[in-house]
Write an enzyme that holds these catalytic residues in place. Sequence first.
Site, mmCIF file in Angstrom:
data_model
loop_
_atom_site.group_PDB
_atom_site.id
_atom_site.type_symbol
_atom_site.label_atom_id
_atom_site.label_comp_id
_atom_site.label_asym_id
_atom_site.label_seq_id
_atom_site.Cartn_x
_atom_site.Cartn_y
_atom_site.Cartn_z
ATOM 1 N N TYR A 1 0.816 -1.358 0.017
ATOM 2 C CA TYR A 1 -0.078 -0.027 -0.115
ATOM 3 C C TYR A 1 1.056 1.231 0.047
ATOM 4 O O TYR A 1 2.126 1.159 -0.387
ATOM 5 C CB TYR A 1 -0.997 0.012 1.291
ATOM 6 C CG TYR A 1 -2.065 1.006 1.464
ATOM 7 C CD1 TYR A 1 -2.721 1.093 0.438
ATOM 8 C CD2 TYR A 1 -1.926 1.643 2.852
ATOM 9 C CE1 TYR A 1 -3.659 2.366 0.786
ATOM 10 C CE2 TYR A 1 -2.793 2.802 2.825
ATOM 11 C CZ TYR A 1 -3.802 3.077 2.139
ATOM 12 O OH TYR A 1 -4.643 4.010 2.303
ATOM 13 N N LYS B 1 -5.872 -0.770 -2.142
ATOM 14 C CA LYS B 1 -6.754 -0.738 -1.037
ATOM 15 C C LYS B 1 -7.552 -2.030 -0.657
ATOM 16 O O LYS B 1 -7.792 -2.329 0.578
ATOM 17 C CB LYS B 1 -7.725 0.375 -1.465
ATOM 18 C CG LYS B 1 -7.220 1.817 -1.778
ATOM 19 C CD LYS B 1 -7.525 2.568 -0.525
ATOM 20 C CE LYS B 1 -6.709 3.740 -0.582
ATOM 21 N NZ LYS B 1 -6.670 4.858 0.515
HETATM 22 O O1 LIG Z 1 -4.041 6.042 -0.231
HETATM 23 C C1 LIG Z 1 -3.685 6.532 0.703
HETATM 24 O O2 LIG Z 1 -2.564 6.465 1.393
HETATM 25 C C2 LIG Z 1 -4.602 7.501 1.523
HETATM 26 C C3 LIG Z 1 -5.501 8.386 0.644
HETATM 27 O O3 LIG Z 1 -6.493 7.525 0.171
HETATM 28 C C4 LIG Z 1 -4.510 9.270 -0.610
HETATM 29 O O4 LIG Z 1 -5.404 9.519 -1.411
HETATM 30 O O5 LIG Z 1 -3.685 9.653 -0.035
HETATM 31 MN MN LIG Z 2 -7.100 7.998 -2.019
#
Ligand SMILES: O=C(O)C[C@H](O)C(=O)O
Ligand SMILES: [Mn+2]
Length: 547
Positions: free
Chosen positions: A91, A164
Amino acid sequence: MLHNQSILNNPFLNKGTAFTKEERQKLGLTGTLPSQVQTLEQQTTQAYAQFQSKTTPLEKRIFLMTLFNENRTLFYRLMDDHLVEFMPIVYDPVVADSIEQYNELFLNPQNAAFVSVDAPDDIEDTLRNAAGGRDIRLVVVTDSEGILGMGDWGVNGVDIAIGKLMVYTAAAGIDPSQVLPVSIDAGTNNQKLLNDPLYLGNRHERVTGDRYYETIDKFVQAEQKLFPESLLHWEDFGRSNAQVILDKYKDKIATFNDDIQGTGMVVLAGILGALNISKENIKDQKILTFGAGTAGMGIANQIMDELMQEGLTEEEAKQHFYAVDKQGLLFEDTADLTPAQKPFTRKRSEFTNADELTNLEAIVKAVHPTIMIGTSTQPGAFTETIVKEMADHTERPIIFPLSNPTKLAEATAENLIKWTDGRALVATGIPAEDVDYNGVSYQIGQGNNALMYPGLGFGLIASTAKLLNKETLSAACHALGGIVDTSKPGAAVLPPVSKITEFSQKLAEVVAQSIVDQGLNKEPIQDVKKAVADMKWTPEYQDINND
Ligand SMILES: O=C(O)C[C@H](O)C(=O)O
Ligand SMILES: [Mn+2]
Ligand SMILES: NC(=O)c1ccc[n+]([C@@H]2O[C@H](COP(=O)([O-])OP(=O)(O)OC[C@H]3O[C@@H](n4cnc5c(N)ncnc54)[C@H](O)[C@@H]3O)[C@@H](O)[C@H]2O)c1
């Protein structure tokens, strides 16, 4: 009847060397694997050793994605064992590198659906084909116009939907065979991609206006038709579309926008955590949102709801907000206000030097905020001067630099702690190390919607929610209280990622209870806790029925 090789090539069914002798016999796999039969534990040990042999974060990610392509059970078992280590790899922030290099690294579509604005008649088939007969309960869709803070990444952005969803399974336990990542390829305005001979998406500018919205609508119709029990999660849409799309569907189907609502939730939860530490009241706070876009205004709205629940009128609650964007402090007469910004503007007559309030330093001097949230994509915008000025006027400044990925953060946790002599209550968008300062180890909460959306989404799915409203969002924001020991010096404002499976479950239960209490469940539910527990998937090999 599954063909033998198709089982080995199906990541939802494949067990690799863990197929037993009997299974190999039954499934026609005899002789297609080395003779030793391994346990999932042995496979996990072997895979982790391979993971550790990779030296760069991107190589680690590529290895994990390969494993994900081969065998979801093994991938998630490994992720369960090494959650804190793997989160930043699969992530944010490393997902950002893989998005930038999507074409170069492409090996496998990872069971995503690629919806094209140029082929509206194929949308239903696209979703059906990508689902491949699976019972889809959760869809994460992106059009990639606003990937994190990095702008437009065209089809490459599909990796954020996949990332996600990985967090959903690891944190909350959604069955990975019941999810579908979707890329809406509306073209791209990223010139670098358009010029790249390897670019894999539609090679034209973004389609906007009616044609864009018709594509979105066709997608939603098909998604609802094919997967009527699913939750639809919107991710990283552009500023001009995110709220419009949410408003169009939020009262009709089970859906939410993560950047607006997920971020609003994690920030409010973080503020409540911070106020628990400082023993202050939310009604005494002055909130400055720097970067009044999708996330910034989602945050303002969530805090606004909280203030109103605390008994303030809408007018009174609005007086607590200072929204700042490129133009400076947003006033009623500021040019180019977005619909989301308009309710949060100030009057010029409130300030003697209103015309000078065009930069953050001047605004902080004039306003003396007690809470400052960064969602601006402007690295280093929270300077030492600004932070010290803020800290001169409030005992425990609450400062959340949330812009992602790492290179875009408004400040580092370490600097914020140092500049305020340990008084700042900090959360950052990406994971941050503890900060040791003057003998205290300060733990830094991760102010990332990943702390909230898995529990929120899982609770909505488990309770067969018809829709998500303010009541449920508010209940969820309060669900994280009590996990952090706030009496400890240096306590974090949010619970640690190491406890994400625990608090995601709690969050899911609170969300599901709120849905049932409001009668918003589609199917009857006797026992909310049981409904959540029954839905939870764990990475273990199942018997394969090959009839
Ligand atoms: O994706 C992430 O780390 C958090 C958030 O949804 C973002 O767009 O920054
Ligand atoms: Mn985001
Ligand atoms: N930590 C989290 O959970 C989380 C969640 C959502 C978004 N974010 C981050 O927040 C950032 C913004 O995301 P978004 O979806 O709201 O994007 P967005 O494009 O909708 O909003 C960004 C806003 O910042 C404004 N901005 C740009 N330059 C500015 C400047 N110099 N001064 C003041 N404002 C300026 C833009 O005009 C825009 O309104 C991204 O970096 C994203 O990664 C973090």
